[in-house]
Design an enzyme around this catalytic site. Structure first.
Site, PDB file in Angstrom:
ATOM      1  N   CYS A   1       0.827  -1.214   0.000  1.00 43.37           N
ATOM      2  CA  CYS A   1       0.000   0.000   0.000  1.00 43.37           C
ATOM      3  C   CYS A   1       0.860   1.262   0.000  1.00 43.37           C
ATOM      4  O   CYS A   1       1.220   1.787   1.052  1.00 43.37           O
ATOM      5  CB  CYS A   1      -0.949   0.003   1.203  1.00 43.37           C
ATOM      6  SG  CYS A   1      -2.051   1.442   1.219  1.00 43.37           S
TER       7      CYS A   1
ATOM      8  N   CYS B   1      -0.638   4.319   1.725  1.00 40.90           N
ATOM      9  CA  CYS B   1      -0.484   4.377   3.192  1.00 40.90           C
ATOM     10  C   CYS B   1       0.964   4.649   3.601  1.00 40.90           C
ATOM     11  O   CYS B   1       1.221   5.441   4.511  1.00 40.90           O
ATOM     12  CB  CYS B   1      -0.888   3.041   3.831  1.00 40.90           C
ATOM     13  SG  CYS B   1      -2.477   2.428   3.337  1.00 40.90           S
ATOM     14  N   ASP B   2       1.900   3.949   2.966  1.00 41.37           N
ATOM     15  CA  ASP B   2       3.248   3.872   3.532  1.00 41.37           C
ATOM     16  C   ASP B   2       4.324   4.701   2.820  1.00 41.37           C
ATOM     17  O   ASP B   2       5.444   4.814   3.319  1.00 41.37           O
ATOM     18  CB  ASP B   2       3.689   2.394   3.584  1.00 41.37           C
ATOM     19  CG  ASP B   2       2.706   1.565   4.415  1.00 41.37           C
ATOM     20  OD1 ASP B   2       2.092   2.143   5.333  1.00 41.37           O
ATOM     21  OD2 ASP B   2       2.557   0.363   4.144  1.00 41.37           O
TER      22      ASP B   2
END
Ligand code: NDP
Length: 483
Positions: free
Chosen positions: A180, A183-184
């Site tokens: 992801c 997200c990261d």
């Protein structure tokens, strides 16, 4: 003679007519073998928790099915699953959804949900963890153990990202290996990252990471990329991204706490250690159909098999839509179309089985009325190490810390679960959260490079760590094992 011939002709025509009628009946049955259920009032007698149309999954397929189904007046319930909104919630910008220009994935799914809700669809924030399709009304069990009986089901459980199966991949999951980028990616400011894959997903991950990382190296196993021309063009024009073709990942290597590199091989089988700080996977998806093993026919790759040109599965009045059936197009728009077809099919199937408004109205008092979620609490948010240290010093109970960010869909899905768990375990542990999008100091201190991450502290030391997406029960078990 003439009279005899006429009789024979008539008999012949009658036989042909009978054969035609027989053929038509069977031909129709063959193309729609599963489109009718035998209604048994007896079967419904002592049954409660009834749902006329149960939709499992809340991506574009599930939500479109729910929209149509409830617009056709079928009381419809959506079981949202582990990732409400589905895969699009992990996509930064969607630019090929007709009529809306460029829109962030989470925003599009929020808008669709609002639209669907306006038709009276009920959303249950639960995963279906078990089904029994051997008897009608069909049995579904939610992750908190409630049994639901559905007259018709639309399966729209989508797909999940594939993994490599390489050495070190699991060991460094959440410690540098991720799927992801939305997200990261912010954890990789100024760093070097690898992205495995050459399709649109990998291209999207690389472009997302390129806004943060110093260098993004795409590792494509073949001679060319599979991504659409427009995405390939963007990759080519981005100075932070380089592409290495004919490159396979053999092993993910690290220092025990985080990824430090990947061992790769080229087409001449030469091995090289590529130094990277993180590795993102964009190597396709697998259908989320394990739940239906032994219940619905699936093909060798696990996709649910459709029995004809409609969305019918191998069981009457159960339909499937989206990535659980589609191994060809795999587009959000196609999934939405599938969902619409599934809802129309469910409508026809219920009606053909003799289930109408009056029938459904007679069941209202026995509709599924989910147990209300337990009370949740508003949790303190930490921004500095000092604040955490003061809690660690003064707290005798376990301390559980949630690293999240508002831009991370799975974090926002886990937050209410975390808050409900906090309410339930208030006497055993203290629950705190920290928004890594606002303050990153704590994330750096504990080498957090994937969110959500949950840390458990006992007597001032980290004793537990998880990056799993959990339901409340699993979260309770995760915490209680350290008490
Ligand atoms: P794809 O199947 O299109 O691509 C998978 C990529 O991963 C391929 O390059 C494949 O290599 C590679 N790969 C697969 N397994 C491995 C492995 N074990 N090791 C190394 N590489 C591997 O999947 P995507 O998830 O990218 O896309 C799925 C669908 O979703 C597509 O139809 C795509 O167009 C769509 N999509 C659309 C988006 C958009 O419109 N913006 C965004 C994301 C996805 P090889 O080619 O050699 O098989």
């Amino acid at each position: 003679m003439h009279f005899k011939t006429s009789i024979l002709t008539l008999i012949g025509l009658a036989c042909l007519g009978a054969i035609y009628i027989w053929y038509r009946g069977n031909a129709l049955q063959t193309s729609h073998p599963a489109q009718k259920i035998v209604i048994s009032r007896e079967a419904l007698k002592d049954i409660s928790n009834i749902v006329p149309v149960a939709v499992i999954g809340s991506g574009p397929a599930g939500l479109s099915a729910a929209l149509y189904s409830s617009r056709m007046n079928w009381p419809t319930v959506v079981f949202e699953g582990a990732l409400p909104g589905g895969q699009l919630t992990g996509t930064s910008d969607i630019e090929n959804w007709p009529g809306v220009g460029i829109v962030p994935g989470p925003r599009l799914m929020k808008d669709i949900k609002e639209h669907v809700s306006s038709f009276g669809v009920r959303f249950i924030p639960q995963t279906i963890k078990q089904v029994d399709f051997s008897t009608w009304p069909y049995k579904l069990w939610t992750s908190d153990g409630q049994e639901v009986r559905a007259l018709s089901v639309v399966v729209a459980t989508g797909a999940y990202p594939s993994t490599l199966g390489a050495v070190g991949e699991q060991e460094y999951w959440g410690k540098g290996v991720s799927t992801c980028a939305v997200c990261d990616a912010p954890f990789y400011k100024g760093k070097v990252v690898g992205v495995v894959g050459g399709g649109d997903s990998a291209a999207e991950e690389a472009l997302e990471l390129a806004s943060f990382a110093r260098s993004v190296i795409m590792l494509v196993r073949g001679e060319r990329m599979r991504a659409s021309a427009i995405m390939q063009e963007r990759i080519k024009n981005n100075s932070h991204i380089t592409v290495r073709y004919n490159t396979k990942v053999k092993q993910v290597v690290g220092d025990g706490t985080h990824v430090t590199g990947v061992e790769i091989t080229n087409s001449e089988k030469q091995t090289e250690l590529l130094v990277v700080d993180g590795l993102f996977l964009g190597i396709g998806h697998k259908p989320n159909t394990e739940l239906f093993k032994g219940q619905l026919l699936r093909n060798e790759a696990g996709y649910i098999t459709l029995s004809g040109r409609d969305q019918a599965t191998s069981k009457p009045c159960i339909f499937a839509a989206g990535d659980v059936v589609d191994f060809v197009y795999r587009q959000a728009g196609v999934a939405a179309g599938d969902g619409i077809r599934a809802a129309l099919d469910a409508d026809r199937c219920l009606e053909a089985s003799g289930i109408d408004d009056t029938f459904v109205a007679s069941l209202v008092s026995r509709y599924f009325n989910p147990v209300q979620p337990t009370v949740s609490v508003s949790l303190p948010t930490l921004t500095t190490s000092k604040e955490l240290d003061s809690h660690l010093l003064n707290e005798k109970r376990l301390l559980v810390l949630d690293f999240y960010a508002t831009y991370c869909p799975s974090c926002m899905q886990m937050l209410p679960v975390f808050e409900e768990t906090a309410a339930q375990l208030a006497d055993k542990a203290v629950f705190l959260k920290t928004d890594v999008g606002v303050a990153s100091e704590l994330a750096e201190r504990f080498a957090v490079s994937m969110i959500p991450t949950f840390l458990i502290f006992k007597a001032g030391e980290v004793v537990g760590r998880s990056t799993e997406i959990m339901n409340k029960q699993q979260m309770i078990e995760f915490v209680e094992q350290y008490s």
